[in-house]
Design a protein around this motif. Sequence first.
Motif, PDB file in Angstrom:
ATOM      1  N   VAL A 128      10.418  15.955  25.291  1.00  0.00           N
ATOM      2  CA  VAL A 128      11.444  15.394  24.412  1.00  0.00           C
ATOM      3  C   VAL A 128      12.759  16.107  24.685  1.00  0.00           C
ATOM      4  N   ASN A 129      13.854  15.428  24.364  1.00  0.00           N
ATOM      5  CA  ASN A 129      15.169  16.022  24.582  1.00  0.00           C
ATOM      6  C   ASN A 129      15.483  17.037  23.489  1.00  0.00           C
ATOM      7  N   ILE A 130      16.098  18.146  23.868  1.00  0.00           N
ATOM      8  CA  ILE A 130      16.507  19.161  22.899  1.00  0.00           C
ATOM      9  C   ILE A 130      17.717  18.630  22.131  1.00  0.00           C
ATOM     10  N   PRO A 131      17.678  18.645  20.798  1.00  0.00           N
ATOM     11  CA  PRO A 131      18.789  18.063  20.034  1.00  0.00           C
ATOM     12  C   PRO A 131      20.032  18.944  20.011  1.00  0.00           C
ATOM     13  N   VAL A 132      21.176  18.310  19.784  1.00  0.00           N
ATOM     14  CA  VAL A 132      22.434  19.017  19.542  1.00  0.00           C
ATOM     15  C   VAL A 132      22.470  19.369  18.052  1.00  0.00           C
ATOM     16  N   THR A 133      22.828  20.604  17.711  1.00  0.00           N
ATOM     17  CA  THR A 133      22.758  21.045  16.314  1.00  0.00           C
ATOM     18  C   THR A 133      24.145  21.226  15.683  1.00  0.00           C
ATOM     19  N   PHE A 134      24.196  20.918  14.383  1.00  0.00           N
ATOM     20  CA  PHE A 134      25.380  21.121  13.553  1.00  0.00           C
ATOM     21  C   PHE A 134      24.951  21.865  12.293  1.00  0.00           C
ATOM     22  N   LYS A 135      25.894  22.484  11.614  1.00  0.00           N
ATOM     23  CA  LYS A 135      25.604  23.128  10.325  1.00  0.00           C
ATOM     24  C   LYS A 135      25.643  22.101   9.198  1.00  0.00           C
ATOM     25  N   PHE A 136      25.037  22.460   8.056  1.00  0.00           N
ATOM     26  CA  PHE A 136      24.928  21.544   6.909  1.00  0.00           C
ATOM     27  C   PHE A 136      26.298  21.030   6.462  1.00  0.00           C
ATOM     28  N   GLU A 137      27.298  21.926   6.493  1.00  0.00           N
ATOM     29  CA  GLU A 137      28.643  21.538   6.052  1.00  0.00           C
ATOM     30  C   GLU A 137      29.299  20.554   7.020  1.00  0.00           C
ATOM     31  N   GLN A 138      28.731  20.427   8.232  1.00  0.00           N
ATOM     32  CA  GLN A 138      29.310  19.555   9.263  1.00  0.00           C
ATOM     33  C   GLN A 138      28.613  18.193   9.336  1.00  0.00           C
ATOM     34  N   MET A 139      28.008  17.762   8.239  1.00  0.00           N
ATOM     35  CA  MET A 139      27.241  16.511   8.217  1.00  0.00           C
ATOM     36  C   MET A 139      28.047  15.326   8.751  1.00  0.00           C
ATOM     37  N   LEU A 140      29.297  15.181   8.336  1.00  0.00           N
ATOM     38  CA  LEU A 140      30.096  14.022   8.752  1.00  0.00           C
ATOM     39  C   LEU A 140      30.342  14.045  10.269  1.00  0.00           C
ATOM     40  N   ASN A 141      30.588  15.232  10.816  1.00  0.00           N
ATOM     41  CA  ASN A 141      30.746  15.370  12.271  1.00  0.00           C
ATOM     42  C   ASN A 141      29.443  15.031  12.993  1.00  0.00           C
ATOM     43  N   ALA A 142      28.325  15.453  12.398  1.00  0.00           N
ATOM     44  CA  ALA A 142      27.019  15.213  13.014  1.00  0.00           C
ATOM     45  C   ALA A 142      26.698  13.715  13.055  1.00  0.00           C
ATOM     46  N   LEU A 143      27.003  12.994  11.978  1.00  0.00           N
ATOM     47  CA  LEU A 143      26.778  11.547  11.953  1.00  0.00           C
ATOM     48  C   LEU A 143      27.614  10.847  13.025  1.00  0.00           C
TER      49      LEU A 143
END
Length: 313
Positions: A283-298
Amino acid sequence: MEQFQIWKYHPETHSLVLGKAKTPQLADDQILVQNKAIGINPVDWKFIKANPLNWPNGHVPGVDGAGLIVQVGANVDTGLIGRRVSYHASLKRNGSFAEYTVLNAERVMVLPESLSFELAAALPCPMLTAWQAFEKIPLTRQREVLVVGFGAVNNSLSQILVRAGYIVDVVSVSLSEERAKSLGIRQVYREQSQIDMKYFAIFDAVSGENAAHLVPLLRANGHIVCIQDRIAKPIDPPFTRTISYHEIALGALHDFGDKEDWYTLMQNGEALLERIANGGVEVNIPVTFKFEQMLNALEHSEFSKLKTVITLS
């Protein structure tokens, strides 16, 4: 813990804002999971933009997550407290975009110790969808199958099919010949017009309309499996090639599945997690964001098409 952080939905703006929620009361058959990682899937940002289920103000989106069981209802074994789990939540209930999520006790998968929360959170939706698609076709001597599209679902599905003894061809613009060979895939078509043979089964992850165009490429008694959308009406006249039509909707199990259905799916999911942990499914390793960065992650999930995960400290 009296309050915890959530990302809550605003129907008027079709967006999320960071807020707080009170610790919920658990029903007898429920558990509380402290999320350590949150997986983002296309269904998340699609539903945030369109709100087809009429989510009320304050609804918590998110279907995939991984974390620790920290509390259980009266009818749940207290021995589960502290277990590392991942899950797929219902779109109709408050989901994974929060520090804590309430779930039915039978709807979680226990994680192998070697599997990180970050990777585990990226897996439930695509992995379980791939498994449901695989289970639709019988294991016969007719083994040539076609997989159309190569996102996270079909990446897992192709490997499951190869391991089960099927001869797998893929339609993909992005899959390299080198990677296809390493996964045991026989050949890669760059476009559907290149296909020059008939298949026992075709798995389409594009659309119901695209799947309908593929039906003529099936052998008699063949199977078409729609991973996106469905084919509403059979393509062939009755009593001709007797094609079987299959639709996949992992979320529908939340509405129509019983405890036994979920127990079976979670057992199969745990077996797949073991295979992933041991390197048996890549499987591909995911790109990670912090909880506060939810909008950027979406936004990253939507525009990069890469698997995206939120991590919580």
